[in-house]
Design a protein around this motif. Structure first.
Motif, PDB file in Angstrom:
ATOM      1  N   LYS A   1       0.835  -1.203   0.000  1.00 27.07           N
ATOM      2  CA  LYS A   1       0.000   0.000   0.000  1.00 27.07           C
ATOM      3  C   LYS A   1       0.875   1.261   0.000  1.00 27.07           C
ATOM      4  CE  LYS A   1      -3.676   2.278   2.584  1.00 27.07           C
ATOM      5  NZ  LYS A   1      -4.491   2.268   3.791  1.00 27.07           N
ATOM      6  N   GLN A   2       1.928   1.243   0.786  1.00 31.71           N
ATOM      7  CA  GLN A   2       2.845   2.374   0.876  1.00 31.71           C
ATOM      8  C   GLN A   2       3.485   2.668  -0.484  1.00 31.71           C
ATOM      9  OE1 GLN A   2       6.257   1.583   3.357  1.00 31.71           O
ATOM     10  NE2 GLN A   2       6.564   3.748   3.800  1.00 31.71           N
ATOM     11  N   VAL A   3       3.986   1.639  -1.153  1.00 33.55           N
ATOM     12  CA  VAL A   3       4.637   1.836  -2.450  1.00 33.55           C
ATOM     13  C   VAL A   3       3.619   2.268  -3.502  1.00 33.55           C
ATOM     14  CG1 VAL A   3       5.927   0.693  -4.301  1.00 33.55           C
ATOM     15  CG2 VAL A   3       6.581   0.342  -1.922  1.00 33.55           C
ATOM     16  N   LYS A   4       2.420   1.710  -3.452  1.00 39.76           N
ATOM     17  CA  LYS A   4       1.368   2.133  -4.390  1.00 39.76           C
ATOM     18  C   LYS A   4       1.077   3.624  -4.241  1.00 39.76           C
ATOM     19  CE  LYS A   4      -0.916  -2.323  -4.954  1.00 39.76           C
ATOM     20  NZ  LYS A   4      -2.127  -3.113  -4.758  1.00 39.76           N
TER      21      LYS A   4
ATOM     22  N   TYR B   1       5.352  12.149 -13.669  1.00 39.52           N
ATOM     23  CA  TYR B   1       6.359  11.156 -14.022  1.00 39.52           C
ATOM     24  C   TYR B   1       5.711  10.054 -14.860  1.00 39.52           C
ATOM     25  CZ  TYR B   1       9.578  13.365 -10.786  1.00 39.52           C
ATOM     26  OH  TYR B   1      10.400  14.262 -10.159  1.00 39.52           O
ATOM     27  N   LYS B   2       6.474   9.517 -15.810  1.00 40.91           N
ATOM     28  CA  LYS B   2       5.940   8.539 -16.756  1.00 40.91           C
ATOM     29  C   LYS B   2       6.389   7.125 -16.425  1.00 40.91           C
ATOM     30  CE  LYS B   2       5.820  11.939 -20.385  1.00 40.91           C
ATOM     31  NZ  LYS B   2       6.361  12.423 -21.619  1.00 40.91           N
ATOM     32  N   ASN B   3       5.508   6.167 -16.743  1.00 41.65           N
ATOM     33  CA  ASN B   3       5.826   4.742 -16.618  1.00 41.65           C
ATOM     34  C   ASN B   3       6.444   4.433 -15.248  1.00 41.65           C
ATOM     35  OD1 ASN B   3       5.935   2.096 -17.470  1.00 41.65           O
ATOM     36  ND2 ASN B   3       7.895   2.338 -18.511  1.00 41.65           N
ATOM     37  N   VAL B   4       5.697   4.773 -14.195  1.00 39.20           N
ATOM     38  CA  VAL B   4       6.200   4.601 -12.829  1.00 39.20           C
ATOM     39  C   VAL B   4       5.982   3.159 -12.374  1.00 39.20           C
ATOM     40  CG1 VAL B   4       6.091   5.443 -10.458  1.00 39.20           C
ATOM     41  CG2 VAL B   4       5.617   7.016 -12.348  1.00 39.20           C
ATOM     42  N   LYS B   5       7.047   2.551 -11.846  1.00 37.28           N
ATOM     43  CA  LYS B   5       6.995   1.191 -11.322  1.00 37.28           C
ATOM     44  C   LYS B   5       7.480   1.208  -9.882  1.00 37.28           C
ATOM     45  CE  LYS B   5       8.004  -0.797 -15.821  1.00 37.28           C
ATOM     46  NZ  LYS B   5       8.960  -1.548 -16.617  1.00 37.28           N
ATOM     47  N   GLY B   6       6.900   0.319  -9.067  1.00 36.28           N
ATOM     48  CA  GLY B   6       7.284   0.265  -7.664  1.00 36.28           C
ATOM     49  C   GLY B   6       7.839  -1.095  -7.279  1.00 36.28           C
ATOM     50  N   PHE B   7       8.843  -1.076  -6.395  1.00 33.96           N
ATOM     51  CA  PHE B   7       9.477  -2.305  -5.921  1.00 33.96           C
ATOM     52  C   PHE B   7       9.747  -2.215  -4.434  1.00 33.96           C
ATOM     53  CE2 PHE B   7      10.518  -2.073 -10.378  1.00 33.96           C
ATOM     54  CZ  PHE B   7      10.419  -3.390 -10.816  1.00 33.96           C
TER      55      PHE B   7
ATOM     56  N   VAL C   1       5.725  -4.295  -7.058  1.00 37.26           N
ATOM     57  CA  VAL C   1       4.387  -3.965  -6.588  1.00 37.26           C
ATOM     58  C   VAL C   1       3.524  -3.744  -7.821  1.00 37.26           C
ATOM     59  CG1 VAL C   1       3.013  -2.301  -5.285  1.00 37.26           C
ATOM     60  CG2 VAL C   1       5.296  -2.937  -4.490  1.00 37.26           C
ATOM     61  N   ILE C   2       2.511  -4.584  -7.966  1.00 38.48           N
ATOM     62  CA  ILE C   2       1.649  -4.516  -9.140  1.00 38.48           C
ATOM     63  C   ILE C   2       0.564  -3.469  -8.917  1.00 38.48           C
ATOM     64  CG2 ILE C   2       0.087  -5.827 -10.649  1.00 38.48           C
ATOM     65  CD1 ILE C   2       3.069  -6.733 -10.675  1.00 38.48           C
ATOM     66  N   ILE C   3       0.495  -2.548  -9.861  1.00 41.46           N
ATOM     67  CA  ILE C   3      -0.486  -1.470  -9.793  1.00 41.46           C
ATOM     68  C   ILE C   3      -1.605  -1.818 -10.768  1.00 41.46           C
ATOM     69  CG2 ILE C   3      -0.849   1.014 -10.049  1.00 41.46           C
ATOM     70  CD1 ILE C   3       1.265   0.234  -7.897  1.00 41.46           C
ATOM     71  N   GLN C   4      -2.844  -1.705 -10.292  1.00 37.88           N
ATOM     72  CA  GLN C   4      -3.992  -1.991 -11.158  1.00 37.88           C
ATOM     73  C   GLN C   4      -4.013  -1.009 -12.325  1.00 37.88           C
ATOM     74  OE1 GLN C   4      -6.055  -4.522 -10.899  1.00 37.88           O
ATOM     75  NE2 GLN C   4      -5.185  -5.254  -8.996  1.00 37.88           N
TER      76      GLN C   4
END
Length: 70
Positions: free
Chosen positions: A32-35, A46-52, A64-67
């Protein structure tokens, strides 16, 4: 509320948020924090943001998979 991700890496093509955890196990609160970090960076343009998440004790890197937005 102030958000402070541990690391943010940016390039022309993508942005990566990396948060370090020093607990033994994964938790939904970590996801939840990373989302929230990802959402905030997207709102800032920011573009094409991914979380780990990186779990230091187990040396695991978890994406972290974002819907997808509709």
């Amino acid at each position: 509320e102030t958000l402070r991700p541990d690391k943010v890496f940016t390039s022309e093509e993508e942005t990566i948020v990396l948060d370090f955890k020093f607990t033994q196990s994964e938790a939904l609160s970590h996801q939840k924090q990373v989302k929230q970090y990802v959402k905030t960076l997207e709102e800032l343009g920011y573009k094409n943001v991914k979380g780990f998440l990186f779990y230091a004790k187990s040396n695991d890197l978890v994406e972290v998979i974002i819907q997808a937005k509709n």
